[in-house]
Design a protein around this motif. Structure first.
Motif, PDB file in Angstrom:
ATOM      1  N   SER A 164      12.222  17.373 106.414  1.00 44.08           N
ATOM      2  CA  SER A 164      13.156  16.571 107.192  1.00 44.08           C
ATOM      3  C   SER A 164      14.586  16.970 106.877  1.00 44.08           C
ATOM      4  O   SER A 164      14.907  17.427 105.783  1.00 44.08           O
ATOM      5  CB  SER A 164      12.973  15.094 106.885  1.00 44.08           C
ATOM      6  OG  SER A 164      13.547  14.795 105.647  1.00 44.08           O
ATOM      7  N   ALA A 165      15.447  16.846 107.840  1.00 46.41           N
ATOM      8  CA  ALA A 165      16.847  17.193 107.690  1.00 46.41           C
ATOM      9  C   ALA A 165      17.490  16.346 106.605  1.00 46.41           C
ATOM     10  O   ALA A 165      18.350  16.799 105.874  1.00 46.41           O
ATOM     11  CB  ALA A 165      17.567  16.997 109.019  1.00 46.41           C
ATOM     12  N   LYS A 166      17.032  15.149 106.484  1.00 45.84           N
ATOM     13  CA  LYS A 166      17.593  14.223 105.525  1.00 45.84           C
ATOM     14  C   LYS A 166      17.375  14.739 104.095  1.00 45.84           C
ATOM     15  O   LYS A 166      18.266  14.670 103.260  1.00 45.84           O
ATOM     16  CB  LYS A 166      16.916  12.857 105.695  1.00 45.84           C
ATOM     17  CG  LYS A 166      17.722  11.704 105.156  1.00 45.84           C
ATOM     18  CD  LYS A 166      17.060  10.383 105.502  1.00 45.84           C
ATOM     19  CE  LYS A 166      15.805  10.209 104.660  1.00 45.84           C
ATOM     20  NZ  LYS A 166      14.980   9.081 105.119  1.00 45.84           N
ATOM     21  N   SER A 167      16.217  15.283 103.848  1.00 47.92           N
ATOM     22  CA  SER A 167      15.886  15.686 102.488  1.00 47.92           C
ATOM     23  C   SER A 167      16.557  16.987 102.080  1.00 47.92           C
ATOM     24  O   SER A 167      17.015  17.127 100.969  1.00 47.92           O
ATOM     25  CB  SER A 167      14.382  15.870 102.333  1.00 47.92           C
ATOM     26  OG  SER A 167      13.709  14.761 102.835  1.00 47.92           O
ATOM     27  N   VAL A 168      16.594  17.938 102.999  1.00 43.62           N
ATOM     28  CA  VAL A 168      17.018  19.271 102.574  1.00 43.62           C
ATOM     29  C   VAL A 168      18.198  19.812 103.364  1.00 43.62           C
ATOM     30  O   VAL A 168      18.605  20.933 103.154  1.00 43.62           O
ATOM     31  CB  VAL A 168      15.862  20.278 102.651  1.00 43.62           C
ATOM     32  CG1 VAL A 168      14.850  20.011 101.568  1.00 43.62           C
ATOM     33  CG2 VAL A 168      15.232  20.272 104.022  1.00 43.62           C
ATOM     34  N   GLY A 169      18.740  19.086 104.280  1.00 42.90           N
ATOM     35  CA  GLY A 169      19.859  19.603 105.071  1.00 42.90           C
ATOM     36  C   GLY A 169      19.383  20.313 106.310  1.00 42.90           C
ATOM     37  O   GLY A 169      18.266  20.832 106.359  1.00 42.90           O
ATOM     38  N   VAL A 170      20.246  20.328 107.314  1.00 43.07           N
ATOM     39  CA  VAL A 170      19.853  20.786 108.635  1.00 43.07           C
ATOM     40  C   VAL A 170      19.367  22.236 108.638  1.00 43.07           C
ATOM     41  O   VAL A 170      18.300  22.551 109.142  1.00 43.07           O
ATOM     42  CB  VAL A 170      21.017  20.644 109.631  1.00 43.07           C
ATOM     43  CG1 VAL A 170      20.565  21.042 111.021  1.00 43.07           C
ATOM     44  CG2 VAL A 170      21.561  19.241 109.615  1.00 43.07           C
ATOM     45  N   PHE A 171      20.134  23.105 108.044  1.00 43.09           N
ATOM     46  CA  PHE A 171      19.792  24.543 108.157  1.00 43.09           C
ATOM     47  C   PHE A 171      18.537  24.873 107.404  1.00 43.09           C
ATOM     48  O   PHE A 171      17.664  25.555 107.902  1.00 43.09           O
ATOM     49  CB  PHE A 171      20.954  25.399 107.688  1.00 43.09           C
ATOM     50  CG  PHE A 171      22.099  25.342 108.638  1.00 43.09           C
ATOM     51  CD1 PHE A 171      22.008  26.006 109.863  1.00 43.09           C
ATOM     52  CD2 PHE A 171      23.243  24.612 108.352  1.00 43.09           C
ATOM     53  CE1 PHE A 171      23.060  25.942 110.753  1.00 43.09           C
ATOM     54  CE2 PHE A 171      24.280  24.547 109.253  1.00 43.09           C
ATOM     55  CZ  PHE A 171      24.203  25.213 110.455  1.00 43.09           C
ATOM     56  N   GLU A 172      18.496  24.294 106.219  1.00 42.57           N
ATOM     57  CA  GLU A 172      17.295  24.573 105.453  1.00 42.57           C
ATOM     58  C   GLU A 172      16.064  24.052 106.167  1.00 42.57           C
ATOM     59  O   GLU A 172      15.032  24.686 106.171  1.00 42.57           O
ATOM     60  CB  GLU A 172      17.413  23.940 104.072  1.00 42.57           C
ATOM     61  CG  GLU A 172      18.259  24.771 103.139  1.00 42.57           C
ATOM     62  CD  GLU A 172      18.773  23.948 101.980  1.00 42.57           C
ATOM     63  OE1 GLU A 172      19.403  22.907 102.252  1.00 42.57           O
ATOM     64  OE2 GLU A 172      18.523  24.338 100.838  1.00 42.57           O
ATOM     65  N   THR A 195       5.023  13.032 102.301  1.00 45.17           N
ATOM     66  CA  THR A 195       5.661  13.803 101.222  1.00 45.17           C
ATOM     67  C   THR A 195       5.272  15.265 101.367  1.00 45.17           C
ATOM     68  O   THR A 195       4.084  15.578 101.505  1.00 45.17           O
ATOM     69  CB  THR A 195       5.192  13.302  99.844  1.00 45.17           C
ATOM     70  OG1 THR A 195       5.259  11.875  99.851  1.00 45.17           O
ATOM     71  CG2 THR A 195       6.054  13.861  98.735  1.00 45.17           C
ATOM     72  N   CYS A 196       6.262  16.140 101.430  1.00 48.25           N
ATOM     73  CA  CYS A 196       5.965  17.567 101.511  1.00 48.25           C
ATOM     74  C   CYS A 196       6.470  18.225 100.243  1.00 48.25           C
ATOM     75  O   CYS A 196       7.643  18.109  99.897  1.00 48.25           O
ATOM     76  CB  CYS A 196       6.669  18.208 102.691  1.00 48.25           C
ATOM     77  SG  CYS A 196       6.172  17.507 104.233  1.00 48.25           S
ATOM     78  N   GLY A 197       5.621  18.905  99.580  1.00 50.10           N
ATOM     79  CA  GLY A 197       6.042  19.615  98.385  1.00 50.10           C
ATOM     80  C   GLY A 197       6.362  21.058  98.735  1.00 50.10           C
ATOM     81  O   GLY A 197       5.724  21.648  99.619  1.00 50.10           O
ATOM     82  N   CYS A 198       7.392  21.625  98.121  1.00 47.45           N
ATOM     83  CA  CYS A 198       7.656  23.041  98.297  1.00 47.45           C
ATOM     84  C   CYS A 198       8.295  23.566  97.019  1.00 47.45           C
ATOM     85  O   CYS A 198       8.443  22.817  96.048  1.00 47.45           O
ATOM     86  CB  CYS A 198       8.522  23.298  99.506  1.00 47.45           C
ATOM     87  SG  CYS A 198      10.129  22.526  99.366  1.00 47.45           S
ATOM     88  N   GLY A 246      11.048  21.627  95.331  1.00 48.82           N
ATOM     89  CA  GLY A 246      10.796  20.232  94.959  1.00 48.82           C
ATOM     90  C   GLY A 246       9.978  19.592  96.070  1.00 48.82           C
ATOM     91  O   GLY A 246       9.100  20.230  96.643  1.00 48.82           O
ATOM     92  N   TYR A 247      10.274  18.383  96.379  1.00 49.07           N
ATOM     93  CA  TYR A 247       9.509  17.778  97.465  1.00 49.07           C
ATOM     94  C   TYR A 247      10.397  16.860  98.288  1.00 49.07           C
ATOM     95  O   TYR A 247      11.454  16.420  97.831  1.00 49.07           O
ATOM     96  CB  TYR A 247       8.300  17.026  96.925  1.00 49.07           C
ATOM     97  CG  TYR A 247       8.641  15.815  96.124  1.00 49.07           C
ATOM     98  CD1 TYR A 247       8.723  14.563  96.747  1.00 49.07           C
ATOM     99  CD2 TYR A 247       8.894  15.902  94.749  1.00 49.07           C
ATOM    100  CE1 TYR A 247       9.039  13.445  96.008  1.00 49.07           C
ATOM    101  CE2 TYR A 247       9.207  14.795  94.013  1.00 49.07           C
ATOM    102  CZ  TYR A 247       9.278  13.558  94.654  1.00 49.07           C
ATOM    103  OH  TYR A 247       9.593  12.436  93.924  1.00 49.07           O
ATOM    104  N   ALA A 248       9.966  16.600  99.516  1.00 43.39           N
ATOM    105  CA  ALA A 248      10.684  15.678 100.396  1.00 43.39           C
ATOM    106  C   ALA A 248       9.767  14.513 100.713  1.00 43.39           C
ATOM    107  O   ALA A 248       8.591  14.704 101.025  1.00 43.39           O
ATOM    108  CB  ALA A 248      11.080  16.391 101.681  1.00 43.39           C
TER     109      ALA A 248
END
Lengths: 919, 295
Positions: B52-60, B216-219, B222-224
């Protein structure tokens, strides 16, 4: 022209009569009788026929054997070989099968629904609610205007404003099309809802299922809105119509999915019979509905497709109903929630009437939330909308009545008692009492009348109007009887309250119901008191003008219970009560009712002055309503009623009184011709009665009386319009006069009739159609001739002066060209003249010397007679000659005549004629 | 219209379990005979994860969307190149739903950041002149049966039990009591319970049940973890009667819910909020984590 001398054949009527009569032959029991075998045979045939029905068409063995035993020409018709009976024989099994089929179908239907025809269906209530809850709204607006004029305007404006916004909401589902609907009246609103119903169907038909669902959701959302609260019951009716449509559409669609080309799903199918696709579709609907955000639309839409649970599981409906019942607890507004309950009960009764538990649960849940009605939230809302409690509470009964009715249908006594006890325990229970009284069995209520009166008295004044409660109780008592011992007390208690009602409308609505109870169980004294009370309440400010229907009902009820009119009219206040009907159309309506009842119930002729006076007044009222614009049918009806009355009046042996009654009636009812005709017949009858009483020998007094009767007729007849009515009455009255030895009067009648004949028009109006009058004239003249036979000649006039005069009239009458009516009449005249030349005439009138005894076969008379015959004969021959002259015409005529059924013998003649002319 | 390609799965509800055989027919209908270069059928099951954009920022979020995880993939050639006669041709097929190794057939789930989807794709290759035909069709997988132990919860809500209140003194007094029959839920059965408004100074406007998914998505970084609303169901409208229990009842929507799922790469969990709206403008929420399972 050659003259054919005429000689009448001498006839011995006595001998001819004797020779014509059949000879009676005494017959011993065992003797042969020509009719016997036929009757015996026919019984055999019927027997064989019944056998045939049993064997379904295997024919003829019995009938052939029976026909061989008797050779009767009729038997071939009666035995089974004629086409009709053969048809019957073949048709029978089919008819039988059809009958069986229909009975089976009926049985199936009975199984299908436990609800019988004694359960009043919703459709009955529908119209009532729609009618009532628009009028109340209007009424409440009027109420505003009465008290605060300034506010009324804004209130109505606000209402239409609200309706508008609501309708704008409705448009939301049609993306992109924002219609604006300004100032909708209720009718517009109703039309709009109907349009939605239609667009739902259209959307469904064009396979836009989602749009259909959206429409339904938006519609049911309207039910959570309680602005314009007075309209809520009607709104409920309109919107649940849409829901019903939707429910039906969904059910039918899923049902049709279960039907493949080979098999049709029976009405009683089990879930196993439904195929997977159907089940999946059904589940989809339920999942979709379960995710509707708002509570009220979710409830209504799910309830509307309740029936579809049948596709999923056997217990689906029985699990669903309690859940939906609980779901209603979430609806905060008590009015919205009670209508939701009513809808659930309605659907429940339709789909699974055997599941009584849900109904009861709804009732008890309702009782639990009952206190909310008087809670703060509701009060605040009412203040905002400017609605008073007494006009708010009557919004509940349609829903409550329905719920109560569903529960009490075929419910055990114990349950009803329990329900009542529970209602009793709650405060402010007027509303509950009212619904209990309107929904429960009348017998149940009637036996507890005193309890109810007690409870009604304890009710809070400010809440539900008490007069409505008494009205409901009265309605029950009209249907079922309370215990003997309580009856008077019930009436006293109830009337004590009713009589205190200030508003004439409230009063009359209540009183109207209680009149029935009073009439049923009490004497004229009590009824009189009640009527007096009604008059007292309705007279000030001419309040009766607004309540004619109720007043009319009261009269009808009173009449229905008092069949004895002498008792009825001795109720002092009855006639004053009638005086309240001051609008003519209503008054005439009431008079008609009274006369109708009189004709139906009066067994004996009467001379009771009270009855006569009152009814003459009533009849006069009816008669006076007739004017140039009155319809024929109406006139006929009124005349029928008045005639019925005249026929029932008898003064026994006081003939003079009777005649003066007829004289009075004539002056009263001169505008209705059938009444005048009836009067003339009555007077004639009176004359004949007198003759009968005097055994034919009139005294000087009775002779004078009879002449008075005759004079009455003579002067009345000319005022009639119908020409044949007049002719026949002249003849008839002449006969009566003759029978009563009033010879000169009889002559006057006959002369009048003769002088009237030239006035007979060519065409007369019969039942609105123009018909040639000749056949009627012929009929009348033949009748007239038969009478003329016995009319003695006047000593100062010439021989047969009446016949001569009549002949002159016939001669001068303009007959239809080419018609032979005139000649037919002449032949009849020949009959008459021949009969007149006999030594003794065929018949006589007692105590009247006819020409046979006057002239005693005088040769001068006979010569005169024969001369007349010759003249007539010459006329006939003349006519024949003209016929012969114009052969073509003759031929045409004969051909035309031969086409008539009884003239077939002329066909042959018609064929032969042209040949002769050629030679 | 030329040639039409359609896939018909045998089960009307299109639901299959691991170990079962997915069967159906491919239907080819055409007015004229159809020349083709072969028809193949592919079954595919994937997990798509989205940050989600909220967790990692738009571009990422745009670039770093995690690679789809393939659960199952197999292709069969149904028909060799040739010609179909005019009219309707039905070709039956069967796919055993077997997994290699220790892979698990997750249940179908349509979420926001996590999507588990199974599809059947039929491809008809044709000559250069005619376009290839493709038809895709989703089928649904239900996971293996789990264990269910009921876990009832009672709750009481008063101004005192609330957290995140700015001015506790401004709150009207109220007492709500209730219970959920179980926070361990069978996905095919509704969430049930009762709610009683024992008392409330302020009039109640509405009571709602909000079903929330927590994905929850892990990568590598970390995770979102994101919570979003699935649906909102109103259970009370208006000022309900005091002391009378209002049923809590919510059907779990299909596709948008699945048994609570926890894997190394992602998690799908569910929660329910009981939301009470009071006049004039108070919102009270009580949160209950749910554990969904299938039996």
């Amino acid at each position: 022209m050659a003259v054919f001398p005429w000689h009448s054949r001498n006839r011995n009527y006595k001998a001819e009569f004797a020779s014509c009569r059949l000879e009676a032959v005494p017959l011993e029991f065992g003797d042969y009788h020509p009719l016997k075998p036929i009757t015996k045979f026919s019984s055999q045939v019927t027997e064989s026929k019944t056998k045939k029905v049993n064997r379904k068409g295997s024919t003829s063995s019995t009938s052939s054997s029976s026909s061989s035993s008797v050779v009767d020409p009729l038997s071939s018709v009666l035995d089974g070989t004629d086409p009709l009976s053969m048809f019957a024989a073949t048709a029978d099994p089919a008819a039988l099968a059809a009958a069986m089929d229909s009975s089976r179908r009926k049985r199936d239907r009975d199984d299908n629904s436990v609800v019988g025809s004694d359960f009043e269906p919703w459709t009955n209530k529908r119209g009532e609610i729609l009618a009532r809850y628009t009028t109340t709204e209007k009424l409440s607006i009027n109420l505003f205007m009465g008290s605060e004029k300034g506010k009324a305007g804004t209130a109505t404006l606000a209402m239409s404003e609200k309706v508008r916004t609501r309708l704008e909401e409705l448009d939301d589902f049609e993306e992109g099309s924002q219609k604006e609907l300004l100032n909708l009246t209720q009718q517009d609103y109703v039309n709009r809802i109907e349009e939605l119903n239609q667009s739902l169907k259209d959307a469904w038909a064009s396979d836009q299922k989602v749009k259909a669902l959206k429409i339904v959701i938006q519609c049911s959302k309207l039910l959570s809105d309680t602005s314009v609260i007075q309209f809520y019951p009607s709104k409920f009716v309109l919107i649940t119509d849409i829901l019903d449509t939707f429910g039906k559409l969904v059910y039918e669609r899923i049902f049709s999915m279960c039907v493949d080309s080979r098999s049709v799903l029976p009405d009683h199918f089990s879930p196993e019979n439904a195929n997977d696709t159907a089940k999946e579709t059904c589940l989809n609907w339920f999942f979709k509905i379960a995710s509707i955000r708002e509570l009220i639309p979710r409830f209504y839409v799910e309830a509307s497709i309740l029936k579809c649970n049948k596709f999923l599981s056997k217990t689906g409906i029985s699990e669903c109903l309690p859940r939906l019942t609980c779901m209603i607890r979430g609806i905060g507004d008590p009015l919205v929630s009670v209508y939701a309950r009513a809808y659930l009960c309605r659907v429940g009764m339709e789909v699974a009437p055997h599941l009584k538990e849900t109904l009861n649960k709804n009732f008890f849940d309702f009782l639990l939330t009952f206190k909310q009605i008087h809670g703060d939230t509701v009060q605040n809302q009412l203040v905002v909308q400017g609605v008073e409690l007494p006009s708010y509470l009557p919004l509940y009964p349609p829903a409550m009545d329905w719920i109560f009715q569903c529960i009490s249908y075929h419910a055990p006594e114990a349950l009803l008692t329990e329900m009542m006890e529970r209602c009793k325990k709650l405060g402010n229970n007027a509303l509950l009492l009212n619904s209990v009284m309107s929904a429960f069995r009348a017998e149940f209520i009637a036996t507890r009348s005193m309890d109810f009166i007690g409870m009604i008295k304890e009710c809070d004044e400010s809440g539900f109007p008490k007069h409505l409660l008494f009205r409901s109780l009265g309605l029950n008592l009209a249907l079922a009887d309370p215990p003997e011992s309580d009856r008077l007390q019930i009436l006293n208690e109830a009337w004590k309250v009713i009589t205190k009602l200030k508003n004439p409308q409230d009063y009359i609505n209540c009183a109207e119901v209680w009149v029935e109870y009073t009439c049923k169980h009490f004497t004229k004294r009590e009824v009189n008191t009640v009527l007096a009370d009604v008059i007292k309440h309705m007279t000030p400010d001419r309040a009766f003008e607004d309540s004619y229907p109720q007043l009319q009902l009261i009269i009808k009820k009173v009449i229905a219970h008092f069949h004895d009119f002498s008792v009825l009219f001795s109720v002092e206040k009855f006639l004053p009560f009638l005086d309240m009907f001051q609008k003519e159309s209503v008054r005439v309506e009431v008079c008609k009712c009274i006369m109708d009842a009189f004709i139906k119930h009066q067994q004996e002729p009467t001379k009771d002055p009270v009855i006569l006076n009152a009814l003459l007044h009533v009849c006069k009222t009816m008669h006076d309503s007739v004017n140039a614009l009155t319809l024929e049918d109406e006139k006929r009806m009124l005349s029928y009623l008045i005639n019925g009355f005249i026929k029932m009046v008898s003064f026994g042996r006081d003939f003079e009184q009777q005649l003066s009654f007829y004289v009075e009636s004539r002056s009263m009812f001169c505008n209705l011709e059938p009444v005048l005709v009836q009067l003339i017949h009555s007077v004639n009858r009176l004359a004949m009665e007198t003759r009968k009483v005097m055994k034919g020998n009139h005294s000087r007094k009775t002779a004078a009386f009879v002449r008075a009767c005759v004079a009455y007729c003579f002067i009345t007849i000319p005022s009639l319009a119908g020409i044949f009515t007049r002719l026949n009455l002249y003849l008839h009255s002449g006969q009566v006069a003759l029978a009563n030895q009033c010879l000169s009067q009889a002559d006057a009648f006959f002369k009048a009739a003769i002088s009237l004949v030239p006035e007979v028009p060519k065409m007369i109006n019969i039942d609105g159609k123009m018909r040639p009058s000749e056949s009627f004239l012929l009929e009348f003249l033949c009748n007239f001739f038969s009478t003329l036979l016995i009319v003695p000649d006047h000593p100062e006039h010439g021989v047969l002066f009446l016949v001569r005069e009549l002949l002159n009239v016939i001669q001068d009458y303009t007959w239809e060209d080419n018609s032979d009516e005139k000649i037919r009449i002449y032949t009849c005249v020949l009959h008459l003249l021949s009969a007149m030349s006999q030594e003794t005439y065929l018949y006589h009138i007692d105590k009247v010397d006819s020409n046979d005894s006057l002239y005693g076969g005088d040769s001068k008379f006979l010569a005169e007679n024969n001369k007349l015959c010759e003249t007539v004969m010459a006329q006939i021959l003349e006519h024949l000659k003209t016929l012969a002259k114009d052969e073509v015409k003759t031929l045409e005529y004969i051909k035309k005549q031969s086409k008539q059924p009884d003239m077939t013998h002329l066909t042959e003649l018609a064929l032969r004629l042209p040949l002769q002319t050629r030679t | 219209m030329g040639t039409a390609l359609d896939i018909k799965i045998k089960r009307a509800n299109k639901v299959y379990h691991a170990g079962e055989v997915l069967s159906g027919v491919v239907v080819i209908s055409s007015k004229d005979s159809v020349q083709h270069q072969g028809v193949s059928l592919t079954m595919e099951g994937t997990v798509n994860l989205q940050l989600s954009a909220k967790s990692v920022g738009v571009f990422e979020a745009f670039y770093n969307s995690v690679k789809p995880i393939q659960i199952i993939n197999s292709t069969i050639e149904m028909v060799k190149p040739g010609k179909f006669p005019s009219g309707k041709t039905e070709i039956p097929f069967e796919f055993p739903l077997h997994l290699k190794g220790n892979k698990v057939l997750y249940e179908t789930y349509h979420g926001v950041f996590v999507n588990i989807q199974y599809t059947l794709r039929c491809d008809m290759k044709r000559s250069l002149l005619a376009k290839d035909l493709t038809k895709t069709c989703e089928f649904i997988v239900h996971s293996a049966k789990g264990k269910f132990t009921p876990s009832p919860v009672d709750f009481t809500i008063t101004p005192e039990t609330l957290q995140n209140v700015k001015e506790r003194a401004l709150l009207p007094k109220f007492l709500l009591r209730g219970h959920l029959n179980s926070t361990n839920c069978v996905i095919t059965q509704p969430l049930t319970g009762e709610l009683v408004v024992e008392s409330s100074e302020a009039a109640i406007r509405s009571v709602e049940l909000q079903l929330v998914r927590v994905e929850t998505c892990g990568c590598a970084e970390g995770y979102a973890r994101d919570a979003t609303e699935i649906q909102n169901i109103q259970i009370a409208d208006g000022d309900v009667c005091r002391g009378l229990s209002v049923p809590i009842y919510m059907v779990f929507p299909r596709l948008f819910t699945c048994p609570t799922l926890e894997t190394t790469n992602f998690k799908v969990e569910f929660e329910v909020n009981i939301v009470v709206l009071l006049h004039p403008d108070h919102l009270i929420t009580e949160n209950f984590p749910l554990k969904l399972c299938r039996i």
